[in-house]
Design a protein around this motif. Structure first.
Motif, PDB file in Angstrom:
ATOM      1  N   GLU A 198     -16.692 -63.644  13.267  1.00 18.43           N
ATOM      2  CA  GLU A 198     -16.800 -65.104  13.177  1.00 18.43           C
ATOM      3  C   GLU A 198     -16.502 -65.579  11.746  1.00 18.43           C
ATOM      4  OE1 GLU A 198     -16.760 -67.226  15.605  1.00 18.43           O
ATOM      5  OE2 GLU A 198     -16.647 -68.736  14.006  1.00 18.43           O
ATOM      6  N   ALA A 199     -17.062 -64.878  10.756  1.00 18.47           N
ATOM      7  CA  ALA A 199     -16.848 -65.271   9.350  1.00 18.47           C
ATOM      8  C   ALA A 199     -15.367 -65.141   8.974  1.00 18.47           C
ATOM      9  CB  ALA A 199     -17.712 -64.410   8.436  1.00 18.47           C
ATOM     10  N   LEU A 200     -14.726 -64.089   9.429  1.00 18.32           N
ATOM     11  CA  LEU A 200     -13.312 -63.868   9.108  1.00 18.32           C
ATOM     12  C   LEU A 200     -12.425 -64.864   9.869  1.00 18.32           C
ATOM     13  CD1 LEU A 200     -13.590 -60.009   9.197  1.00 18.32           C
ATOM     14  CD2 LEU A 200     -12.902 -61.308   7.177  1.00 18.32           C
ATOM     15  N   THR A 201     -12.832 -65.186  11.101  1.00 19.09           N
ATOM     16  CA  THR A 201     -12.082 -66.172  11.888  1.00 19.09           C
ATOM     17  C   THR A 201     -12.170 -67.538  11.210  1.00 19.09           C
ATOM     18  OG1 THR A 201     -12.520 -64.937  13.910  1.00 19.09           O
ATOM     19  CG2 THR A 201     -11.842 -67.222  14.189  1.00 19.09           C
ATOM     20  N   ASP A 202     -13.304 -67.821  10.619  1.00 19.52           N
ATOM     21  CA  ASP A 202     -13.492 -69.060   9.870  1.00 19.52           C
ATOM     22  C   ASP A 202     -12.523 -69.140   8.689  1.00 19.52           C
ATOM     23  OD1 ASP A 202     -15.286 -70.904  10.792  1.00 19.52           O
ATOM     24  OD2 ASP A 202     -16.374 -70.872   8.851  1.00 19.52           O
ATOM     25  N   LYS A 203     -12.381 -68.019   8.026  1.00 18.18           N
ATOM     26  CA  LYS A 203     -11.443 -67.931   6.904  1.00 18.18           C
ATOM     27  C   LYS A 203     -10.014 -68.201   7.395  1.00 18.18           C
ATOM     28  CE  LYS A 203     -11.148 -64.957   2.905  1.00 18.18           C
ATOM     29  NZ  LYS A 203     -11.328 -63.634   2.343  1.00 18.18           N
ATOM     30  N   HIS A 204      -9.690 -67.625   8.553  1.00 17.03           N
ATOM     31  CA  HIS A 204      -8.383 -67.813   9.208  1.00 17.03           C
ATOM     32  C   HIS A 204      -8.175 -69.307   9.513  1.00 17.03           C
ATOM     33  CE1 HIS A 204      -5.159 -66.991  12.104  1.00 17.03           C
ATOM     34  NE2 HIS A 204      -5.848 -67.607  13.038  1.00 17.03           N
ATOM     35  N   ARG A 205      -9.215 -69.952  10.035  1.00 16.99           N
ATOM     36  CA  ARG A 205      -9.141 -71.390  10.341  1.00 16.99           C
ATOM     37  C   ARG A 205      -8.931 -72.205   9.074  1.00 16.99           C
ATOM     38  NH1 ARG A 205     -13.920 -70.723  13.122  1.00 16.99           N
ATOM     39  NH2 ARG A 205     -13.492 -70.369  15.316  1.00 16.99           N
ATOM     40  N   ARG A 206      -9.708 -71.896   8.042  1.00 19.51           N
ATOM     41  CA  ARG A 206      -9.628 -72.671   6.790  1.00 19.51           C
ATOM     42  C   ARG A 206      -8.265 -72.511   6.115  1.00 19.51           C
ATOM     43  NH1 ARG A 206     -14.890 -70.822   5.863  1.00 19.51           N
ATOM     44  NH2 ARG A 206     -14.096 -69.413   4.263  1.00 19.51           N
ATOM     45  N   ALA A 207      -7.604 -71.403   6.361  1.00 13.75           N
ATOM     46  CA  ALA A 207      -6.254 -71.200   5.816  1.00 13.75           C
ATOM     47  C   ALA A 207      -5.207 -71.989   6.618  1.00 13.75           C
ATOM     48  CB  ALA A 207      -5.927 -69.713   5.813  1.00 13.75           C
ATOM     49  N   GLY A 208      -5.648 -72.679   7.671  1.00  7.53           N
ATOM     50  CA  GLY A 208      -4.726 -73.487   8.473  1.00  7.53           C
ATOM     51  C   GLY A 208      -3.849 -72.646   9.390  1.00  7.53           C
ATOM     52  N   LEU A 209      -4.321 -71.446   9.732  1.00 10.30           N
ATOM     53  CA  LEU A 209      -3.483 -70.531  10.511  1.00 10.30           C
ATOM     54  C   LEU A 209      -3.882 -70.458  11.987  1.00 10.30           C
ATOM     55  CD1 LEU A 209      -3.446 -67.585   7.929  1.00 10.30           C
ATOM     56  CD2 LEU A 209      -1.556 -69.153   8.422  1.00 10.30           C
ATOM     57  N   ALA A 210      -4.987 -71.117  12.344  1.00 11.88           N
ATOM     58  CA  ALA A 210      -5.531 -70.901  13.694  1.00 11.88           C
ATOM     59  C   ALA A 210      -4.672 -71.537  14.777  1.00 11.88           C
ATOM     60  CB  ALA A 210      -6.946 -71.444  13.758  1.00 11.88           C
ATOM     61  N   ALA A 211      -4.570 -70.846  15.906  1.00 15.55           N
ATOM     62  CA  ALA A 211      -3.891 -71.380  17.085  1.00 15.55           C
ATOM     63  C   ALA A 211      -4.757 -72.499  17.672  1.00 15.55           C
ATOM     64  CB  ALA A 211      -3.688 -70.272  18.108  1.00 15.55           C
ATOM     65  N   PRO A 212      -4.119 -73.518  18.281  1.00 15.46           N
ATOM     66  CA  PRO A 212      -4.878 -74.706  18.697  1.00 15.46           C
ATOM     67  C   PRO A 212      -5.985 -74.437  19.713  1.00 15.46           C
ATOM     68  CG  PRO A 212      -2.533 -74.909  19.266  1.00 15.46           C
ATOM     69  CD  PRO A 212      -2.683 -73.658  18.479  1.00 15.46           C
ATOM     70  N   SER A 213      -5.792 -73.495  20.644  1.00 12.09           N
ATOM     71  CA  SER A 213      -6.844 -73.297  21.652  1.00 12.09           C
ATOM     72  C   SER A 213      -7.718 -72.094  21.325  1.00 12.09           C
ATOM     73  CB  SER A 213      -6.248 -73.170  23.059  1.00 12.09           C
ATOM     74  OG  SER A 213      -5.436 -72.028  23.144  1.00 12.09           O
ATOM     75  N   LEU A 214      -7.730 -71.700  20.059  1.00 11.45           N
ATOM     76  CA  LEU A 214      -8.543 -70.546  19.648  1.00 11.45           C
ATOM     77  C   LEU A 214      -9.996 -70.714  20.051  1.00 11.45           C
ATOM     78  CD1 LEU A 214      -8.529 -67.879  18.050  1.00 11.45           C
ATOM     79  CD2 LEU A 214      -9.019 -69.193  16.000  1.00 11.45           C
ATOM     80  N   ASP A 215     -10.489 -71.931  19.968  1.00 14.33           N
ATOM     81  CA  ASP A 215     -11.917 -72.143  20.199  1.00 14.33           C
ATOM     82  C   ASP A 215     -12.248 -72.610  21.613  1.00 14.33           C
ATOM     83  OD1 ASP A 215     -12.602 -71.416  17.584  1.00 14.33           O
ATOM     84  OD2 ASP A 215     -11.853 -73.350  16.889  1.00 14.33           O
ATOM     85  N   LEU A 216     -11.250 -72.681  22.476  1.00 15.99           N
ATOM     86  CA  LEU A 216     -11.532 -73.152  23.843  1.00 15.99           C
ATOM     87  C   LEU A 216     -12.209 -72.074  24.659  1.00 15.99           C
ATOM     88  CD1 LEU A 216      -8.300 -75.145  24.715  1.00 15.99           C
ATOM     89  CD2 LEU A 216     -10.447 -75.990  23.762  1.00 15.99           C
TER      90      LEU A 216
END
Ligand code: ZN
Length: 216
Positions: A198-216
């Protein structure tokens, strides 16, 4: 400039041994809903600047003397699902293709850098015959959920904001597949703890790299 970069990636795929015969295809988004793409029926190592094509979204050739590859459908689905993506890359890199043809999911949540760069997981697309109904929708769903996909019964597909990013993602997917395969002989990779993922995924999100439905 775009053409030079695309040709360099063709050579890279060839030298890596990630394509054989006419395998693999590469596309880059150009202004005005146009795309620079590799031609069909060419060894990637043999493609020169004069062989590249400019096509529209429907795959109609706007300039160039060859035909577009039949897997354009895969690329088109990614571009439609992820309008910010500027390049798509497909090849038959052996380790990730081994997961694809074994129809085994390639987990990538066992190493921190993988999660920061790619996200917590890859997408896995069920087998479809090329051109079959449902393939575009399946690839679009994958593109909304992740930054690279394993196409079961086929091989890896990666995309990025530009060709450099798509290339780096393909390289990372293949490298992780090699590591996961070797780790299998030692009992298999151990996923990181959920709070770590979760912490690393947050870092991925903050870098603007996350796919749009990652959290669905
Ligand atoms: Zn293929």
């Amino acid at each position: 400039m775009s053409a030079e970069q695309l040709l360099a990636v063709c050579q890279w795929l060839d030298q890596k041994g990630w394509v054989a015969n006419h395998d693999g295809n590469i596309s880059m988004r150009l202004p005005g809903h146009r795309f620079l793409v590799t031609p069909t029926a060419f060894r990637k190592g043999d493609i020169g600047a004069a062989d590249l094509l400019v096509i529209d979204r429907e795959g109609r050739v706007l300039s160039g003397r060859h035909r577009v590859f039949s897997e354009w459908q895969l690329h088109r689905a990614v571009y439609a699902a992820r309008p910010q993506m500027g390049a798509v890359l497909h090849c038959h890199a052996p380790a990730s293709s081994a997961f694809a043809v074994s129809r085994r999911q390639l987990g990538i949540d066992f190493m921190p850098e993988a999660i920061v760069s790619l996200g917590p997981r890859l997408a896995h697309v069920p087998y479809h015959r090329p051109g079959e109904d449902g393939l575009s929708e399946a690839v679009a769903t994958a593109a909304r959920a992740a930054n690279a996909a394993i196409l079961f019964g086929h091989g890896p597909l990666a995309w990025g904001r530009d060709l450099t990013m798509a290339q780096a993602r393909m390289e990372l997917v293949e490298h992780l597949a090699v590591i996961a395969h070797r780790a299998a002989s030692l009992g298999g990779p151990t996923p990181l703890a959920p709070q770590e993922i979760e912490a690393l995924t947050d870092k991925h999100r903050r870098a603007g790299l996350a796919a749009p439905s990652l959290d669905l």
